[in-house]
Write an enzyme that holds these catalytic residues in place. Structure first.
Site, PDB file in Angstrom:
ATOM      1  N   GLU A 164      20.029 -61.946 -13.665  1.00  0.00           N
ATOM      2  CA  GLU A 164      19.482 -63.280 -13.377  1.00  0.00           C
ATOM      3  C   GLU A 164      18.378 -63.259 -12.324  1.00  0.00           C
ATOM      4  O   GLU A 164      18.398 -64.003 -11.338  1.00  0.00           O
ATOM      5  CB  GLU A 164      20.608 -64.234 -12.971  1.00  0.00           C
ATOM      6  CG  GLU A 164      21.636 -64.377 -14.052  1.00  0.00           C
ATOM      7  CD  GLU A 164      22.401 -65.663 -14.010  1.00  0.00           C
ATOM      8  OE1 GLU A 164      22.310 -66.393 -13.023  1.00  0.00           O
ATOM      9  OE2 GLU A 164      23.110 -65.950 -14.982  1.00  0.00           O
ATOM     10  N   GLU A 364      26.592 -63.133 -20.591  1.00  0.00           N
ATOM     11  CA  GLU A 364      27.467 -64.112 -19.947  1.00  0.00           C
ATOM     12  C   GLU A 364      27.444 -65.414 -20.740  1.00  0.00           C
ATOM     13  O   GLU A 364      26.398 -65.809 -21.242  1.00  0.00           O
ATOM     14  CB  GLU A 364      27.042 -64.429 -18.497  1.00  0.00           C
ATOM     15  CG  GLU A 364      27.296 -63.316 -17.530  1.00  0.00           C
ATOM     16  CD  GLU A 364      26.880 -63.681 -16.120  1.00  0.00           C
ATOM     17  OE1 GLU A 364      26.980 -64.856 -15.735  1.00  0.00           O
ATOM     18  OE2 GLU A 364      26.412 -62.774 -15.414  1.00  0.00           O
TER      19      GLU A 364
HETATM   20  C1  BGP Z   1      25.860 -66.574 -13.294  1.00  0.00           C
HETATM   21  C2  BGP Z   1      26.071 -65.271 -12.529  1.00  0.00           C
HETATM   22  C3  BGP Z   1      27.494 -64.773 -12.519  1.00  0.00           C
HETATM   23  C4  BGP Z   1      28.530 -65.891 -12.453  1.00  0.00           C
HETATM   24  C5  BGP Z   1      28.183 -67.058 -13.349  1.00  0.00           C
HETATM   25  C6  BGP Z   1      29.118 -68.222 -13.177  1.00  0.00           C
HETATM   26  O1  BGP Z   1      24.725 -67.202 -12.813  1.00  0.00           O
HETATM   27  O2  BGP Z   1      25.293 -64.240 -13.121  1.00  0.00           O
HETATM   28  O3  BGP Z   1      27.607 -63.887 -11.424  1.00  0.00           O
HETATM   29  O4  BGP Z   1      28.735 -66.268 -11.158  1.00  0.00           O
HETATM   30  O5  BGP Z   1      26.867 -67.511 -13.112  1.00  0.00           O
HETATM   31  O6  BGP Z   1      28.604 -69.065 -12.189  1.00  0.00           O
HETATM   32  P1  BGP Z   1      29.450 -69.500 -10.927  1.00  0.00           P
HETATM   33  O7  BGP Z   1      30.140 -68.280 -10.417  1.00  0.00           O
HETATM   34  O8  BGP Z   1      28.462 -70.054  -9.992  1.00  0.00           O
HETATM   35  O9  BGP Z   1      30.447 -70.500 -11.440  1.00  0.00           O
END
Ligand code: BGP
Length: 464
Positions: A164, A364
């Site tokens: 990201e 993801e």
């Molecule tokens: C993405 C990241 C992950 C994970 C996911 C879920 O942006 O790559 O690391 O964190 O988001 O988001 P959050 O953890 O903020 O709920």
């Protein structure tokens, strides 16, 4: 279903700092994530990353559970501060061994190890070398990649560069990347990261000719909030700063002139060394990985208030005279306010594939929710099964319609710590028994979605 490949990489994802814990063990050096919970704006109601969900201790049991679920792949990140000790390039052999053991165990169960080289957990020594706006960052990153490629290159077929990268400009404080509140030029940071990414891609192609490497941004299709032509302009603008800048630069080797004019207009332009662009142009990815959680809806802003930085990865922002995100009244939301848009997942897949025509890996996608562990040790996460049913069905439709998707690794394989909303925002197929401030026994429990996903993988999507 006849178009989905037999060797489709059904899997799941984690990141080192969110799942491992043991931050003072194994020779790991200090990382920006060790103290992020102390930074302003970080809620005191949620845990830090010190213990995470105990994967550093329990990795062998966890891999056994991943194998029981039938995972064909496991996307995980290697922790830079576990591998490199300092700017001089000294290596922590304990760190090398930890990931070597993990990779060997995955291979033993025929689970394809997919490595994210960097997933937000900067070693603090980066600051010593000038931090994120100094080109020495790209040298340090390349040195780190060299160590990984040498140590694991014979076993890893798929490498992801920087998780990201776009969030460093979009939502830096939400993912805690500038905890000391340094006022950096976010676009110069992006350029330094793009240069580091290009150096990694070129090095990988040079020393690991059989391996494949690609970027892993967070991508969301952007809708115009109305059929007013000016709102469509806002959509085109948001697409530039949220999506395409990050994929154009790595897939086409240039920054869009509209983007360059935009950063000049908001007085956030910076000098780009032509030598950088030569390195970037040479670096061609073998595939595109991206993370999808939701789409965005925008209109041309009426207000003049600048909120150039999003409240988090999925909540929008406003740039006066350019674009402004609004709620999409056609979409439901999660308990944490993220919009749910399975059709949007298909739209995003189509847009990325139409634009770049490279194989796609979804690294993801998932639902953060406050799961409940029953006295019988069960977690009835039907809401998560429904989320996956809807999103995977749309992904299968996209494959049927010709989009070349090589793998799907939802977030997350096992419960872990959210970037900024604690352990209660659970994503895993496996529940870990700890609360925000009570570590309990960290016991692992298979959720209903574990069994559902196991059947889906076994039938290669047939049981959807
Ligand atoms: C993405 C990241 C992950 C994970 C996911 C879920 O942006 O790559 O690391 O964190 O988001 O988001 P959050 O953890 O903020 O709920």
């Amino acid at each position: 279903m006849n178009k989905i490949k037999k060797d489709f990489l059904w899997g799941a994802s984690t990141s080192a700092y969110q799942v491992e814990g043991s931050i003072f063990e194994g020779g790991k050096v200090a990382s920006v994530m060790d103290d992020i919970h102390k930074s302003p704006g970080y809620s005191k109601e949620i845990t830090n990353f010190h213990d995470a969900t105990g994967h550093y201790e329990n990795w062998k049991e966890d891999v056994k559970l991943f194998a029981e679920m039938g995972m064909k792949s496991y996307r995980f990140s290697i922790s830079w501060p576990r591998i490199m000790k300092n700017v001089k390039g000294e290596i922590n052999e304990e760190g090398i061994k930890f990931y070597d053991d993990l990779i060997n165990e995955l291979i033993k169960y025929k689970i394809e190890p997919i490595v994210t080289i960097f997933h937000f957990d900067f070693p603090n020594f980066i600051d010593e070398a000038g931090g994120l706006t100094d080109k020495r960052f790209a040298n340090l990153f390349e040195d780190y990649c060299k160590v990984l490629f040498k140590a694991y290159g014979s076993k890893i077929k798929y490498w992801l560069t920087i998780n990201e990268l776009n969030m460093f400009a979009m939502a830096a404080s939400a993912i805690g990347l500038m905890p000391n509140g340094k006022k950096l030029n976010r676009w110069e940071v992006i350029h330094i990261l793009n240069l580091a990414q290009a150096r990694a891609i070129n090095l990988c192609h040079k020393i690991l000719p059989k391996a494949k490497i690609g970027p892993a941004p967070n991508i969301s299709s952007v809708y115009s909030n109305s059929s007013k032509p000016i709102d469509y302009t806002a959509k085109l603008n948001m697409d530039i700063v949220r999506n395409w800048v990050y994929l154009d630069i790595v897939c086409k080797g240039y920054y869009s002139p509209v983007f360059l004019e935009f950063i000049k207009k908001i007085k956030e332009d910076f000098v780009i060394d032509p030598k950088d662009m030569e390195i970037i142009k040479q670096a061609k990815p073998d595939f595109i990985a991206f993370n999808y959680y939701a789409t965005m809806t925008v209109e041309m802003p009426k207000s003049n208030e600048i909120s150039q930085e999003a409240k988090d990865q999925q909540k929008g922002f406003t740039i006066p005279g350019f674009t402004s995100s609004v709620k999409n009244k056609n979409l439901e939301k999660t308990q944490f306010g993220w919009e749910i848009d399975p059709q949007g997942f298909k739209n995003t897949l189509r847009e990325v594939y139409d634009r770049y025509n490279l194989p796609i890996m979804i690294t993801e996608n998932g639902l953060g929710a406050k799961d409940i562990l029953t006295k019988q040790g069960e977690v009835h996460d039907t809401y998560r099964i429904e989320y996956y049913q809807k999103h995977i069905s749309k992904m299968l439709e996209a494959i049927e319609e010709g989009v070349d998707i090589i793998g799907y690794m939802p977030w997350s394989a096992i419960d872990l710590i959210s970037t900024h909303e604690g352990v209660s925002k659970r994503y895993g197929f496996i529940y870990v028994n700890r609360d925000e401030f009570d570590l309990k026994d960290m016991k692992r429990y298979k959720k209903d979605s574990f069994y559902w996903y196991k059947e889906l993988i076994k039938t290669n999507g047939g049981s959807i």
